[in-house]
Design a protein around this motif. Structure first.
Motif, short mmCIF file in Angstrom:
data_model
loop_
_atom_site.label_atom_id
_atom_site.label_comp_id
_atom_site.label_asym_id
_atom_site.label_seq_id
_atom_site.Cartn_x
_atom_site.Cartn_y
_atom_site.Cartn_z
N GLY A 187 36.38 6.86 35.64
CA GLY A 187 36.15 6.95 34.21
C GLY A 187 35.57 5.72 33.83
N ASN A 188 35.90 4.53 34.48
CA ASN A 188 35.45 3.25 34.18
C ASN A 188 33.82 3.10 34.95
N LEU A 189 33.90 3.65 36.10
CA LEU A 189 32.48 3.64 36.77
C LEU A 189 31.49 4.50 35.97
N PHE A 190 32.02 5.58 35.49
CA PHE A 190 31.16 6.59 34.64
C PHE A 190 30.48 5.69 33.51
N VAL A 191 31.56 4.79 32.69
CA VAL A 191 31.03 4.34 31.57
C VAL A 191 30.07 3.23 32.33
N LEU A 192 30.21 2.37 33.35
CA LEU A 192 29.45 1.67 33.72
C LEU A 192 27.93 2.05 34.29
N SER A 193 28.09 3.13 34.97
CA SER A 193 26.90 3.86 35.09
C SER A 193 25.92 4.27 33.74
N ASP A 194 26.55 4.74 33.03
CA ASP A 194 25.79 5.25 31.78
C ASP A 194 25.31 3.93 30.95
N GLY A 195 26.19 2.92 30.98
CA GLY A 195 25.58 1.65 30.38
C GLY A 195 24.49 1.15 31.16
N LEU A 196 24.57 1.15 32.24
CA LEU A 196 23.25 0.62 32.96
C LEU A 196 21.98 1.43 32.83
N ILE A 197 22.25 2.75 32.35
CA ILE A 197 20.93 3.59 31.97
C ILE A 197 20.62 3.15 30.58
N LEU A 198 21.52 3.11 29.65
CA LEU A 198 21.10 2.43 28.62
C LEU A 198 20.47 1.17 28.73
N ALA A 199 20.93 0.24 29.12
CA ALA A 199 19.98 -1.20 29.29
C ALA A 199 18.89 -1.14 29.97
N ARG A 200 18.67 -0.08 31.02
CA ARG A 200 17.69 0.05 31.43
C ARG A 200 16.49 0.51 30.55
N GLN A 201 16.78 1.40 29.75
CA GLN A 201 16.27 2.19 28.75
C GLN A 201 15.84 1.19 27.72
N ALA A 202 16.67 0.29 27.25
CA ALA A 202 16.34 -0.82 26.34
C ALA A 202 15.36 -1.90 26.61
N PHE A 203 15.53 -2.27 27.78
CA PHE A 203 15.20 -3.72 28.05
C PHE A 203 14.12 -3.72 29.57
N LEU A 204 14.31 -2.57 30.44
CA LEU A 204 13.32 -2.79 31.48
C LEU A 204 12.21 -1.47 31.46
N THR A 205 11.35 -1.95 30.30
CA THR A 205 10.20 -1.08 30.03
C THR A 205 8.93 -1.76 30.30
N GLY A 206 8.08 -1.13 30.65
CA GLY A 206 6.41 -1.75 31.10
C GLY A 206 6.33 -1.79 32.51
N GLN A 207 5.15 -2.06 33.08
CA GLN A 207 4.69 -2.15 34.25
C GLN A 207 4.70 -3.32 35.08
N LYS A 208 5.16 -4.58 34.43
CA LYS A 208 5.15 -5.85 35.06
C LYS A 208 5.85 -5.63 36.44
N PRO A 209 5.07 -6.39 37.56
CA PRO A 209 5.95 -6.32 38.88
C PRO A 209 7.43 -6.62 38.77
N LEU A 210 7.90 -7.71 38.20
CA LEU A 210 9.10 -7.99 37.92
C LEU A 210 10.15 -7.24 37.31
N VAL A 211 9.57 -6.42 36.43
CA VAL A 211 10.19 -5.47 35.63
C VAL A 211 10.34 -4.28 36.57
N ARG A 212 9.50 -3.80 37.24
CA ARG A 212 9.50 -2.66 38.18
C ARG A 212 10.68 -2.92 39.24
N VAL A 213 10.75 -4.07 39.76
CA VAL A 213 11.56 -4.72 40.79
C VAL A 213 12.96 -4.47 40.22
N LEU A 214 12.99 -4.77 39.07
CA LEU A 214 14.65 -4.86 38.38
C LEU A 214 14.97 -3.51 37.96
#
Length: 240
Positions: A187-214
């Motif tokens: 249950g905790n890992l599922f929360v972590l997994s979907d939290g990472l999805i949301l963080a990725r959605q919110a902060f890792l947008t765009g096509q800059k090389p560093l952003v794409r690696v992260l």
């Protein structure tokens, strides 16, 4: 666990490892993701069905497994949606719509887990609840500030995910049954997994090389925690 169940479990873990590497590779791994990821939930469902103990209350076991397998069908639909091209769109609103659709399918998965946990005697306890309310609030705040179009997923699906995690962490049950310790971790890992999805959605947008690696690194972590979470939950909830 039967020999067939062990083989299927091994196949699931192998497919999961490939999916993790493909996700971490970013767009270069999409071809492997489209090939392997759709096999994850069917393999896990087949493993659960094959792992039923023939001598333990057949009706009850079948009912428990059937509910979890139905939930995995929702997870499979969510996997297919999230691995589509919209998941890597440079447009944040397109990615958010894709996330909302995927979360609607995964809601079926979480409802199945909530139902199975409740039937096994899990109840919300103050400690787990107090720990997860701030996590849910932070997810909603992240969506509101970084990806407002994803708020339906953060609020609706996030609430179901938090509820499943609270029930899975019920110490009055896991303390009596060592076999269910993995359910709480799942249950905790599922929360972590979907939290990472949301963080990725919110902060890792765009096509800059560093952003794409992260983005690739975070996507790999999403898959790793997701594969482990599903396995721990399914094996714990379908075991008599």
């Amino acid at each position: 666990m039967t020999s067939t169940a062990r083989v299927l479990r091994g196949a699931y873990l192998t497919a999961g490892a490939v999916s993790v590497l493909a996700a971490a590779a970013g767009p270069r791994g999409d071809r492997f993701t489209r090939t392997v990821k759709p096999a994850l939930m069917p393999l896990l469902a087949a493993s659960a069905l094959a792992g039923r103990r023939t001598g333990a209350r057949p009706g009850a076991v079948t009912g428990a497994v059937a509910g979890v397998v139905a939930g995995l069908a929702g997870g499979w639909v969510g996997d297919v949606i999230l691995m589509g091209p919209d998941g890597r769109s440079a447009d944040s609103r397109t990615r958010a719509r894709n996330l909302n659709r995927g979360s609607a399918a995964f809601a079926v998965n979480q409802v199945a887990y909530i139902t199975a946990l409740w039937r096994k005697g899990h109840r919300p306890q103050k400690g787990p609840l107090a720990l997860r309310v701030p996590v849910l609030a932070s997810g909603v705040l992240t969506a509101a500030t970084g990806a407002p179009a994803a708020l339906p997923a953060a609020v609706g699906y996030g609430s179901l995910l938090a509820a499943a995690s609270v029930l899975a962490a019920d110490p009055t049950v896991t303390g009596r049954h060592a076999d269910l310790h993995g359910v709480g971790l799942g249950g905790n890992l599922f929360v972590l997994s979907d939290g990472l999805i949301l963080a990725r959605q919110a902060f890792l947008t765009g096509q800059k090389p560093l952003v794409r690696v992260l983005d690739g690194i975070v996507d790999g972590l999403v898959m790793a925690t997701y594969v482990a979470a599903q396995l721990l939950l399914v094996e714990g909830l379908t075991r008599e």
